[in-house]
Design a protein around this motif. Structure first.
Motif, PDB file in Angstrom:
ATOM      1  N   THR A  32       0.639  -1.016  -0.033  1.00 27.97           N
ATOM      2  CA  THR A  32      -0.669  -0.045  -0.223  1.00 27.97           C
ATOM      3  C   THR A  32       0.804   1.565  -0.038  1.00 27.97           C
ATOM      4  N   TYR A  33       1.591   1.315   1.007  1.00 28.39           N
ATOM      5  CA  TYR A  33       3.092   2.403   1.235  1.00 28.39           C
ATOM      6  C   TYR A  33       3.596   2.869  -0.248  1.00 28.39           C
ATOM      7  N   ALA A  34       3.666   1.682  -0.513  1.00 34.58           N
ATOM      8  CA  ALA A  34       4.751   1.517  -1.866  1.00 34.58           C
ATOM      9  C   ALA A  34       4.207   2.070  -2.897  1.00 34.58           C
ATOM     10  N   THR A  35       2.737   1.992  -3.359  1.00 31.46           N
ATOM     11  CA  THR A  35       1.799   2.220  -4.633  1.00 31.46           C
ATOM     12  C   THR A  35       1.968   3.697  -3.767  1.00 31.46           C
ATOM     13  N   ILE A  36       1.898   3.969  -2.775  1.00 34.08           N
ATOM     14  CA  ILE A  36       1.545   5.246  -2.616  1.00 34.08           C
ATOM     15  C   ILE A  36       2.754   6.702  -3.194  1.00 34.08           C
ATOM     16  N   GLY A  37       3.711   6.019  -2.470  1.00 35.36           N
ATOM     17  CA  GLY A  37       5.089   6.656  -2.370  1.00 35.36           C
ATOM     18  C   GLY A  37       5.254   6.811  -4.127  1.00 35.36           C
ATOM     19  N   ALA A  38       4.678   5.424  -5.025  1.00 38.78           N
ATOM     20  CA  ALA A  38       4.235   6.212  -6.569  1.00 38.78           C
ATOM     21  C   ALA A  38       3.504   6.438  -7.536  1.00 38.78           C
ATOM     22  N   ARG A  39       2.071   6.993  -6.338  1.00 32.67           N
ATOM     23  CA  ARG A  39       1.410   7.245  -7.246  1.00 32.67           C
ATOM     24  C   ARG A  39       1.520   9.161  -6.434  1.00 32.67           C
ATOM     25  N   ILE A  40       2.891   9.582  -5.850  1.00 27.92           N
ATOM     26  CA  ILE A  40       2.892  10.937  -5.375  1.00 27.92           C
ATOM     27  C   ILE A  40       3.293  11.788  -7.078  1.00 27.92           C
ATOM     28  N   TRP A  41       3.514  10.456  -7.737  1.00 32.06           N
ATOM     29  CA  TRP A  41       4.717  11.384  -9.119  1.00 32.06           C
ATOM     30  C   TRP A  41       3.808  11.081 -10.152  1.00 32.06           C
ATOM     31  N   LEU A  42       2.811   9.587 -10.239  1.00 30.38           N
ATOM     32  CA  LEU A  42       2.067   9.816 -11.560  1.00 30.38           C
ATOM     33  C   LEU A  42       0.627   9.288 -11.267  1.00 30.38           C
ATOM     34  N   GLY A 250      10.056   3.643   4.015  1.00 33.45           N
ATOM     35  CA  GLY A 250      10.672   3.040   3.254  1.00 33.45           C
ATOM     36  C   GLY A 250       9.902   2.186   2.212  1.00 33.45           C
ATOM     37  N   ASN A 251       9.099   1.966   1.798  1.00 29.61           N
ATOM     38  CA  ASN A 251       8.182   0.969   1.014  1.00 29.61           C
ATOM     39  C   ASN A 251       7.974   2.239   0.168  1.00 29.61           C
ATOM     40  N   SER A 252       7.307   4.123   0.706  1.00 29.27           N
ATOM     41  CA  SER A 252       7.000   4.807   0.303  1.00 29.27           C
ATOM     42  C   SER A 252       7.997   5.397  -0.637  1.00 29.27           C
ATOM     43  N   PHE A 253       9.208   4.872  -0.457  1.00 29.46           N
ATOM     44  CA  PHE A 253      10.287   5.529  -1.161  1.00 29.46           C
ATOM     45  C   PHE A 253      10.717   4.439  -2.527  1.00 29.46           C
ATOM     46  N   LEU A 254      10.454   3.600  -2.103  1.00 27.53           N
ATOM     47  CA  LEU A 254      11.123   2.965  -3.221  1.00 27.53           C
ATOM     48  C   LEU A 254       9.570   2.219  -4.136  1.00 27.53           C
ATOM     49  N   GLY A 255       8.490   2.848  -3.891  1.00 26.07           N
ATOM     50  CA  GLY A 255       7.617   3.542  -4.663  1.00 26.07           C
ATOM     51  C   GLY A 255       7.527   5.232  -5.883  1.00 26.07           C
ATOM     52  N   GLY A 256       8.299   5.720  -4.720  1.00 23.77           N
ATOM     53  CA  GLY A 256       9.073   7.868  -5.582  1.00 23.77           C
ATOM     54  C   GLY A 256       9.594   7.005  -6.214  1.00 23.77           C
ATOM     55  N   LEU A 257      10.744   5.963  -5.592  1.00 27.38           N
ATOM     56  CA  LEU A 257      11.983   5.399  -7.000  1.00 27.38           C
ATOM     57  C   LEU A 257      11.652   4.906  -8.231  1.00 27.38           C
ATOM     58  N   ALA A 258      10.637   4.475  -8.110  1.00 30.13           N
ATOM     59  CA  ALA A 258       9.941   3.569  -9.639  1.00 30.13           C
ATOM     60  C   ALA A 258       9.489   4.414 -10.281  1.00 30.13           C
ATOM     61  N   ALA A 259       8.510   5.518  -9.613  1.00 29.14           N
ATOM     62  CA  ALA A 259       8.456   6.480 -10.627  1.00 29.14           C
ATOM     63  C   ALA A 259       9.306   7.720 -11.199  1.00 29.14           C
ATOM     64  N   GLY A 260      10.586   7.726 -10.357  1.00 24.66           N
ATOM     65  CA  GLY A 260      12.111   8.791 -11.079  1.00 24.66           C
ATOM     66  C   GLY A 260      12.420   7.715 -11.991  1.00 24.66           C
ATOM     67  N   LEU A 261      12.459   6.506 -11.488  1.00 21.92           N
ATOM     68  CA  LEU A 261      13.370   5.896 -13.151  1.00 21.92           C
ATOM     69  C   LEU A 261      12.353   6.309 -14.277  1.00 21.92           C
ATOM     70  N   LEU A 262      10.671   5.664 -14.112  1.00 18.32           N
ATOM     71  CA  LEU A 262      10.083   6.531 -15.435  1.00 18.32           C
ATOM     72  C   LEU A 262      10.327   8.106 -15.781  1.00 18.32           C
ATOM     73  N   LEU A 263      10.424   8.786 -14.970  1.00 19.64           N
ATOM     74  CA  LEU A 263      10.202   9.892 -14.931  1.00 19.64           C
ATOM     75  C   LEU A 263      12.166  10.957 -15.843  1.00 19.64           C
ATOM     76  N   GLU A 264      12.865   9.986 -15.214  1.00 17.63           N
ATOM     77  CA  GLU A 264      14.005  10.325 -15.298  1.00 17.63           C
ATOM     78  C   GLU A 264      15.362   9.053 -15.772  1.00 17.63           C
ATOM     79  N   ASN A 265      14.313   8.518 -17.555  1.00 15.48           N
ATOM     80  CA  ASN A 265      14.837   7.890 -18.261  1.00 15.48           C
ATOM     81  C   ASN A 265      16.102   6.774 -17.537  1.00 15.48           C
ATOM     82  N   GLY A 266      15.384   6.193 -16.459  1.00 19.46           N
ATOM     83  CA  GLY A 266      16.668   5.079 -15.738  1.00 19.46           C
ATOM     84  C   GLY A 266      17.621   5.926 -15.321  1.00 19.46           C
TER      85      GLY A 266
END
Length: 313
Positions: A32-42, A250-266
């Protein structure tokens, strides 16, 4: 195709305190927290997870989840929603499931809008991680970027051999500092020096990229082609009034990381700034943050925080 999917579970968290404090059950679960972490950006359509919903699923929790958009895939489960008890005795926290766990597998995503998601996140033991990766490899044409978060109670020296077995199959390994040192039999408490040593050891053992989440110290990352580097935490140890509850950070950190990988071309280094900002919104309150229709989170702009964090570096 969705960008981010987590195999982590949704959990209803219950609490017990030695001082008798009473806290209502809350939305929990690393997925849940990882998904919210990604949703902050996507957008909601780019992220998601499966929630096993029992007849006991609180309507107020479903309303809260709906605030983040149509990003949840509900499966009806007659046995009840997964629940866990968080027990606090002084500085010690223990975590125990009150109901049987309902595991989510890569095959469960097939046939949903999360099928063949570009990035896959999971939290489990090293042995379970190997089973997950075997299943991923059996799905034709799916080669996601894999972010593996070892489960805390398996971050012990006895699990290191099993971890080494799966390291070459995951793209990013990310324990927190205590977990990383525990796996490698490095004495606590963590310091910048021991964390950097752990990063280099995980690279030697076979991972392509490792990020050790280190609380207020920030995050240390390195890869086969990049020496250890640090990204600061957005809220530091000096911002005590902003740090209310670190559960799920920590979970949300990794969701945010996943979003950042998309937005910063890996680019993993640049993506880690997004990760740090995602965690900053999680720790400002107990439970999940609030989002407005204009994508303002807790009344602030993620992009503003990102620019501010980058300026420190």
């Amino acid at each position: 195709m969705a960008h981010f999917a987590s195999l982590g579970m949704f959990i209803i968290d219950e609490f017990s305190y030695d001082d008798g404090k009473v806290l209502a059950p809350q939305i929990g679960g690393g997925g849940t927290y990882a998904t919210i972490g990604a949703r902050i950006w996507l957008s909601p359509g780019q992220v998601g997870m499966i929630i096993d919903r029992g007849p006991d699923f609180p309507p107020e929790m479903e309303r809260k989840l709906s605030e983040f958009g149509d990003m949840w895939i509900y499966r009806e489960h007659q046995g009840g929603t997964t629940r866990a008890l968080n027990t606090y005795r002084g500085d010690h926290r223990s975590f125990d499931y009150l109901t049987p766990r309902i595991r989510i597998t890569p095959r469960d995503l097939q046939g949903t809008r999360l099928e063949n998601a570009a990035t896959l996140h999971f939290i489990c033991s090293p042995t379970r991680a190997s089973a997950i990766m075997s299943e991923v490899q059996e799905i034709s044409g799916w080669k996601p970027t894999v972010i593996y978060e070892p489960i805390p109670d398996r971050c012990v020296p006895e699990e290191l051999d099993a971890l080494v077995t799966v390291l070459s199959q995951v793209d990013i390994l990310s324990p927190n500092a205590e977990e990383a040192l525990g796996l490698l039999s490095i004495p606590l408490p963590p310091t910048r020096e021991t964390i950097e040593a752990a990063v280099l050891e995980f690279l030697r053992l076979g991972t392509g990229c490792v990020i050790i989440r280190s609380g207020a110290m920030g995050a240390c990352l390195a890869s086969k082609t990049q020496a250890p580097r640090w990204v600061s935490a957005f809220w530091t140890s000096e911002d005590t009034e902003k740090i209310v509850d670190v559960t799920g950070a920590g979970n949300s950190f990794l969701g945010g990381l996943a979003a950042g990988l998309l937005l910063e071309n890996g680019d993993v280094y640049k993506a880690t700034f997004y990760a740090s900002v995602s965690a900053s919104f999680i720790i400002e309150q107990q439970g999940l943050p609030t989002v407005s229709s204009t994508d303002s989170w807790n009344g602030d702009s993620p992009r503003r925080r990102l620019d501010s964090l980058k300026a420190r570096h």
